[in-house]
Motif scaffolding. Structure first.
Motif, short mmCIF file in Angstrom:
data_model
loop_
_atom_site.label_atom_id
_atom_site.label_comp_id
_atom_site.label_asym_id
_atom_site.label_seq_id
_atom_site.Cartn_x
_atom_site.Cartn_y
_atom_site.Cartn_z
N ILE A 521 0.72 -1.30 -0.02
CA ILE A 521 0.12 -0.06 -0.13
C ILE A 521 0.86 1.22 0.00
N VAL A 522 1.95 1.32 0.69
CA VAL A 522 2.83 2.27 0.85
C VAL A 522 3.44 2.45 -0.62
N ARG A 523 3.88 1.64 -1.32
CA ARG A 523 4.49 1.71 -2.56
C ARG A 523 3.59 2.33 -3.36
N ASP A 524 2.19 1.92 -3.27
CA ASP A 524 1.23 2.30 -3.98
C ASP A 524 0.85 3.79 -3.91
N VAL A 525 0.82 4.23 -2.88
CA VAL A 525 0.52 5.62 -2.43
C VAL A 525 1.44 6.38 -2.79
N LEU A 526 2.79 6.20 -2.60
CA LEU A 526 3.96 7.03 -2.93
C LEU A 526 4.41 6.84 -4.52
N GLY A 527 3.93 5.72 -5.05
CA GLY A 527 4.27 5.61 -6.46
C GLY A 527 5.89 5.20 -6.39
N ILE A 528 6.27 4.52 -5.70
CA ILE A 528 7.68 4.11 -5.85
C ILE A 528 7.95 2.49 -5.82
N PRO A 529 8.98 2.10 -6.23
CA PRO A 529 9.31 0.59 -6.55
C PRO A 529 9.66 -0.14 -5.43
N GLU A 530 9.97 0.32 -4.23
CA GLU A 530 10.51 -0.37 -3.21
C GLU A 530 10.00 0.39 -1.85
N ALA A 531 9.53 -0.51 -0.99
CA ALA A 531 9.24 0.00 0.31
C ALA A 531 9.54 -1.02 1.39
N SER A 532 10.36 -1.14 2.49
CA SER A 532 10.65 -1.94 3.27
C SER A 532 10.01 -1.65 4.72
N LEU A 533 9.99 -2.80 5.62
CA LEU A 533 9.48 -2.63 6.99
C LEU A 533 10.36 -1.68 7.80
N THR A 534 11.63 -1.68 7.23
CA THR A 534 12.52 -0.64 8.24
C THR A 534 12.58 0.76 7.63
N ASP A 535 11.83 0.96 6.53
CA ASP A 535 11.66 2.48 5.89
C ASP A 535 10.96 3.20 6.80
N ASN A 536 11.05 4.58 6.69
CA ASN A 536 10.07 5.65 7.29
C ASN A 536 9.32 6.19 6.26
N PHE A 537 8.09 6.38 6.32
CA PHE A 537 7.22 6.69 5.33
C PHE A 537 7.42 8.07 4.76
N PHE A 538 7.64 8.86 5.65
CA PHE A 538 7.91 10.49 5.21
C PHE A 538 9.50 10.49 4.57
N GLN A 539 10.51 9.53 5.19
CA GLN A 539 11.62 9.67 4.55
C GLN A 539 11.85 9.14 3.09
N LEU A 540 10.71 8.29 2.72
CA LEU A 540 10.49 7.90 1.33
C LEU A 540 10.03 8.82 0.39
#
Length: 586
Positions: A521-540
């Motif tokens: 869902i985070v990848r879809d909302v931000l339109g990015i190819p990768e998002a892991s559990l250790t990432d911060n939503f805002f830093q992405l």
């Protein structure tokens, strides 16, 4: 009657028993509000506040914030709003540049360091001192000098093309015409409830305050989290029975129109209003469209009620103001022909605080007005219809509107270039409305991580100006004349285009447990190819509007009520997924 205190006192005299301020904890009537404002104003006068003296105000949204601002104006001073959420470096710059005589804050705001004397307004001892002062209206002879319309009302800082923010100095002289315009079009009054949506650091907040408190309506103050576009804003509109709201297109686009503001009034401002928004919000309510830069008293034109979703205009000039559409020789262009918009009249600012050269370049002689009059060169392009209605056609320079915020890309580029590893920096805007975001491009003289460059920008600039992504290039594409070809810059969000077509829809993710779905869902909302559990939503690269969208998507997918506060405070996506799992198991 052409200053804020005089106009406000005239409303108090007629509507003293009506509610004036409403927040989550209390309601203040006009008479009680006026008494508290008068007592604090007398305290400020004793501290040296008077006409043309500047007072900084750093407080979160609450009834107390409005008391403080009105007290500064009653004392004869002008307020300098400081958003406590801004980076310390930016707040320090505004204090050193504006040199206020006093700073007002609440105990929830940390001391701002070296600067003027600070008064903590909710300190019990200070409150007791104010309570002992007379509560009747402050007379002219009590002030350090008589307050007149030409005296300063507020200073609002805008983004600067050279990398340095500019303070716009606005006097009281345009307030009466602004209030008359509000009364003629928006018609707020006793029994109505006006939402205070905009951050106090923007001049739109003064529009909210004056629309309510200079008409006899009630101003509704809620925490910033309850104003986030989407479900939080919709719930606030419904819960408080809001009848009048002034919102930017990004907030209107993300928020459901069902069951809110029915029979009321909504005004779009801060960015271009679209036909889709008109079709969504104009039924069952009166909808207006407004326009105006910070260099005037909040605005300059208003149009509506808007019903036709075709070519949406910005309306006609406010009472007491004029808007010209001129060519390069300052001659009026024919109807239908595009030119630059110039604004003249009572709402004009004095200019930029302590920046005489910038003031002279933008506030120029008005060849159509009386001798000595000026007009403001907006840098906006527009045209006039045959019926006189004005239409906005974009910018003529590097300034942009980003989710309702006015941004000079040059300021972002200057901050990026200030990093010791950066050689050349360029900033552009990608996307529209809620998806609009800044992307930075740099060439470097030493290895550096893009995340470090974003952090460098975040130390000095507000969150809405921090690039969602920074791309390091070996060289910039150039035009034949050697200038950087901004249109040829690689699109870092290109991978998102297929994503939004459903190639990576979260509901179709084949994964076990909710953690993988939340990442998707985070990848879809931000339109990015990768998002892991250790990432911060805002830093992405996420921002507050996308956070509300994320909360809504999680609510839809898992059928759990996840608060926007949970999303905002989650340190990692994994922590957010754990919160979802906790609610599922509970």
């Amino acid at each position: 009657m052409n200053t804020v205190p005089a106009l406000f006192e005239s409303i108090v005299a007629r509507r003293g028993g009506e509610p004036a301020l409403i927040d989550g904890d209390s309601t203040l009537g006009y008479a009680e509000l006026n008494t508290r404002v008068n007592r604090l104003a007398r305290r400020l006068i004793a501290h040296g506040v008077g006409p043309d003296s500047l007072v900084a105000v750093a407080m979160p949204k609450s009834n107390e914030l409005i008391v403080a601002i009105l007290a500064v104006l009653k004392a004869g001073g002008a307020y300098l709003p400081l958003d406590p959420g801004y980076p310390a470096e930016r707040l320090s710059f505004m204090l050193s540049d504006a040199r206020p005589v006093l700073l007002l804050r609440s105990s929830s705001v940390a001391p701002l360091g070296v600067g003027p004397e600070e008064l903590v307004l909710d300190d019990p001892a200070f409150r007791a001192q104010c309570a002992a002062l007379p509560g009747h209206d402050v007379a002219q002879h009590e002030r350090r000098a008589a307050l007149r319309p030409e005296h300063l009302m507020y200073v609002i800082y805008t983004s600067g093309s050279t990398g340095t923010p500019k303070g716009v100095a606005v006097p009281h002289s345009g307030v009466r015409d602004m209030a008359d315009t509000q009364a003629a079009f928006l018609r707020a009054g006793p029994g109505d409830r006006v939402l205070q949506w905009a951050s106090i650091s923007f001049d739109a907040a003064f529009w909210d305050v004056s629309l309510a408190l200079l008409s006899g309506a009630a101003l509704v103050m809620v925490p910033a989290d309850d104003l986030l576009p989407g479900h939080p804003l919709w719930n606030t509109l419904l819960k408080y029975g809001i009848t009048h709201a002034v919102l930017p297109p990004v907030a209107l686009s993300e928020t459901d129109a069902e069951d809110v503001l029915l029979g009321g009034t909504v005004m779009s401002t801060g960015d271009s209003c679209t036909p889709t928004l008109v079709r969504k919000w104009s039924p069952k309510r009166r909808m207006f469209n407004g326009y105006g830069p910070t260099e005037v008293t909040v605005g300059a034109t208003i149009g509506g009620p808007v019903r036709d979703a075709g070519d949406i205009g910005i309306g006609m000039p406010w009472i007491g103001n004029e808007v010209y559409v001129l060519d390069e020789c300052l001659s009026p262009v024919p109807p239908g022909t595009e030119g630059e918009l110039y604004i003249a009249g009572s709402g004009l600012a004095r200019g930029y605080l302590n920046r005489f050269q910038a003031t002279a370049a933008k506030f120029v002689a008005d060849p159509f007005g009386p001798p000595g009059s000026r007009m403001y060169r907006t840098g906006d392009l527009g045209r006039r219809g045959r019926d006189g209605e004005l239409f906005f056609a974009g910018r003529a320079d590097g300034q942009v509107k980003l989710r309702g915020f006015r941004v000079e890309l040059g300021e972002i580029e200057t901050r990026l270039a200030a990093h010791p590893a950066v050689d050349v920096a360029v900033a552009v805007v990608r996307g529209e409305l809620a998806d609009a975001h800044v992307v930075g491009y740099v060439t470097t003289t030493a290895p550096v991580e893009p995340g470090d460059l974003r952090a460098h920008v975040a130390e000095a600039l507000p969150a809405h100006m921090v690039p969602a992504r920074v791309t390091v290039l070996e060289r910039f594409p150039t035009l034949a004349n050697g200038k950087i070809d901004r249109e040829a810059l690689p699109r870092p969000d290109a991978a998102a285009e297929g994503l939004r077509d459903g190639e990576r829809a979260p509901d179709a993710v084949e994964a076990v447990g909710c953690a993988a779905v939340v990442c998707a869902i985070v990848r879809d909302v931000l339109g990015i190819p990768e998002a892991s559990l250790t990432d911060n939503f805002f830093q992405l690269g996420g921002h507050s509007v996308q956070a509300t969208r994320l909360a809504a998507r999680i609510r839809e997918r898992f059928e759990v009520a996840l608060s926007i506060r949970t999303v905002l405070e989650a340190a990692t996506i994994g922590e957010l997924a754990a919160a979802v799992e906790s609610r599922l198991s509970g």
